[in-house]
Design an enzyme around this catalytic site. Structure first.
Site, PDB file in Angstrom:
ATOM      1  N   LYS A 101      36.488  42.216  31.989  1.00  0.00           N
ATOM      2  CA  LYS A 101      36.609  41.280  33.115  1.00  0.00           C
ATOM      3  C   LYS A 101      35.231  40.706  33.429  1.00  0.00           C
ATOM      4  O   LYS A 101      34.217  41.399  33.286  1.00  0.00           O
ATOM      5  CB  LYS A 101      37.183  42.047  34.314  1.00  0.00           C
ATOM      6  CG  LYS A 101      37.552  41.209  35.513  1.00  0.00           C
ATOM      7  CD  LYS A 101      38.205  42.103  36.561  1.00  0.00           C
ATOM      8  CE  LYS A 101      38.611  41.354  37.825  1.00  0.00           C
ATOM      9  NZ  LYS A 101      39.298  42.242  38.789  1.00  0.00           N
ATOM     10  N   SER A 127      43.684  40.364  40.375  1.00  0.00           N
ATOM     11  CA  SER A 127      42.644  39.438  39.984  1.00  0.00           C
ATOM     12  C   SER A 127      42.260  39.539  38.509  1.00  0.00           C
ATOM     13  O   SER A 127      41.639  38.628  37.992  1.00  0.00           O
ATOM     14  CB  SER A 127      41.412  39.663  40.857  1.00  0.00           C
ATOM     15  OG  SER A 127      40.872  40.955  40.644  1.00  0.00           O
ATOM     16  N   SER A 146      44.505  44.958  41.407  1.00  0.00           N
ATOM     17  CA  SER A 146      44.104  43.945  40.424  1.00  0.00           C
ATOM     18  C   SER A 146      44.223  44.342  38.959  1.00  0.00           C
ATOM     19  O   SER A 146      44.038  43.492  38.095  1.00  0.00           O
ATOM     20  CB  SER A 146      42.664  43.511  40.679  1.00  0.00           C
ATOM     21  OG  SER A 146      42.655  42.595  41.725  1.00  0.00           O
TER      22      SER A 146
HETATM   23  N1  GLN Z   1      45.035  41.040  45.441  1.00  0.00           N
HETATM   24  C1  GLN Z   1      44.118  41.899  46.113  1.00  0.00           C
HETATM   25  C2  GLN Z   1      43.055  41.079  46.784  1.00  0.00           C
HETATM   26  O1  GLN Z   1      43.161  39.914  46.754  1.00  0.00           O
HETATM   27  C3  GLN Z   1      43.548  42.880  45.153  1.00  0.00           C
HETATM   28  C4  GLN Z   1      42.338  42.426  44.458  1.00  0.00           C
HETATM   29  C5  GLN Z   1      41.727  43.491  43.613  1.00  0.00           C
HETATM   30  O2  GLN Z   1      42.298  44.555  43.411  1.00  0.00           O
HETATM   31  N2  GLN Z   1      40.513  43.211  43.176  1.00  0.00           N
HETATM   32  O3  GLN Z   1      42.140  41.577  47.351  1.00  0.00           O
END
Ligand code: GLN
Length: 472
Positions: free
Chosen positions: A76, A151, A175
């Site tokens: 990532k 994400s 994410s």
């Molecule tokens: N969707 C969650 C957020 O927007 C999780 C993001 C993540 O786990 N980095 O914060």
């Protein structure tokens, strides 16, 4: 040549059927050909991937064989790799090249994995659909009109598309697990402190964990084993010894599963997903496992707790991006204050700015106790309640998401709609527990559904063993 399991890949390497160099070449070629269509990768690392694959082949020829030899990976864009750009999918890190490697990145390299490129994600890992990225959205390889989730959307898409064997993502509130579910693959978030965060560009430091995506539970276990363990560069990384996570050969005799009735009664849950989940529970009972309905009284509090605490931490973590030391700098500012303001206004996207503002607000003196302090207490209450449930059962089980992958552009107008996407995945990181998503068949709309498991702190062996069993 694609393999679902590292052991099959290693058999092919051992028998001379393929080489790490050939696997890397194949992966680079597929990624280059298909990335214009999916936008899963921000950059392909041709030179370093080829050089590393050749070095791994040479080492193997000397009889030194390691756990991830020949495993092609993408990382990532929020974890750093020495000599390579890392951007957190944000304009504010434009031009940043890392002088060092994240511990997780170094460990997979040392174990023989070949990093093919850096994967697109939501900006600073903030989002559930990969639509907050400065590089534009990623498309789901199973249906390009839909999101791969977020994400870590690019990491999941690259694995689901078959370009790479596995990927690294980061998970703060879901994410890794939500994109794994949306793309029909496996993804795990280890226990908080199991994997070093050194070299992970921070979003919310008391939640963030690095973890793997793969096409089997046994590969998740194998990669997590490599990632796990003490690190002198991250004091929050546990120095507990790392147990074997891969001895999942036999079926577990009897497992005790608990699910929350409130999750199944949640109005957002797609009825077909609910039915598939209940059928799975029946099958587990029939197979002799114990399945129990538990109660969770404050399900609606989880998303607010998560967003108050993570935005507070993000507002502090992102203060360092000021246009002075590295990354994007606004042109022509006359004063230092103007340089900061303009660099941050131009460099950060809307969602990241919203979270910095929200986090700054909840930490403001006068509001601190009402928001941040209260959310901290609520976090502790959730931890205690979850640990008490996990004293009764081995694993908590639920659908990973309320519905299958949604269309790109569908949920971008109201941020709170997007925040509710995380309703089933935030409990594990609020409580610091290990969790994963595994495929649970296809919905009648043709898209994959995901099954979510949460285990006791540091009980990754049970988590992976159960996932292996449930997917076999
Ligand atoms: N969707 C969650 C957020 O927007 C999780 C993001 C993540 O786990 N980095 O914060």
């Amino acid at each position: 040549m694609t393999f679902d399991r590292i052991e099959d890949l290693h058999r092919a390497l051992d028998s001379g059927q393929t080489t790490c160099a050939a696997l890397a070449e194949d992966s680079l070629r597929r990624a280059a050909a298909e990335n214009p269509h999916l936008n899963a990768l921000a950059e392909i690392f041709n030179d370093s991937a080829r050089a590393h694959a050749a070095a791994v082949d040479e080492r193997r020829a000397r009889g030194d064989r390691r756990a991830l030899d020949g495993v092609t990976l993408v990382i990532k864009d929020n974890m750093v790799y020495a000599g390579h750009a890392a951007g957190a999918s944000s304009k504010i890190l434009t031009g940043f090249v890392s002088p060092y490697s994240a511990t997780a990145v170094q460990r997979v390299l040392d174990a023989g994995a070949v990093i093919i490129g850096r994967a697109n994600s939501d900006e600073f890992a903030m989002g559930s659909s990969n639509e907050t990225s400065a590089y534009g959205p990623v498309r789901n390889p199973l249906d390009p009109s839909r999101t791969p989730g977020g994400s870590s959307g690019g990491s999941a898409a690259a694995v689901a598309a078959g370009w790479v064997h596995a990927a690294l993502g980061s998970d703060t509130g879901g994410s890794i697990r939500q994109p794994a579910s949306f793309c029909g693959i496996f993804g795990a978030k280890p226990t908080y402190g199991r994997v070093s965060r050194y070299g992970l560009i921070a979003y919310a430091s008391s939640f963030d964990q690095i973890g793997p995506f793969a096409r089997s539970a046994s590969d998740l276990a194998r990669i997590t084993e490599v990632l796990a363990g003490a690190d002198e560069f991250d004091s929050t990384c546990s120095d507990r010894s790392v147990p074997s996570m891969t001895d999942s050969g036999q079926d577990p005799a009897t497992l005790r599963f608990g699910y929350y009735q409130e999750v199944l009664d949640n109005p957002a849950l797609d009825p077909e997903l609910r039915a598939a989940f209940m059928a799975k529970m029946d099958a587990l009972r029939t197979a002799g496992h114990h399945v129990e309905a538990l109660r969770f009284d404050n399900l609606d509090a989880l998303v607010p707790i998560y967003y108050i605490l993570t935005t507070a931490e993000a507002s502090a973590n992102l203060a360092r991006f000021d246009g002075v030391r590295y990354g994007y700098r606004a042109e022509g500012a006359k004063t230092l204050e103007e340089l900061y303001r303009r660099s941050r206004s131009e460099g950060f996207g809307t969602e990241v700015q919203r979270r910095i503002l929200l986090g700054t607000f909840v930490l403001r003196s006068g509001f601190f106790d009402a928001y941040y302090g209260k959310a901290q207490k609520a976090r502790r209450a959730v931890q205690d309640a979850t640990n008490a449930d996990l004293a009764k059962v081995d694993l908590l089980i639920s659908p990973t998401t309320p519905h299958t992958a949604f269309e790109l552009g569908r949920e971008t107008s109201d941020p709170t709609v997007m925040y509710l996407e995380d309703v089933f995945t935030v409990q594990a990181p609020i409580a610091g527990l290990p969790a994963l998503s595994l495929p649970m068949g296809l919905h009648s709309n043709g898209l994959p559904m995901g099954l979510h498991l949460t285990a006791k702190a540091f009980d990754e062996p049970t988590l992976f063993r159960a996932a292996e069993y449930l997917s076999s």
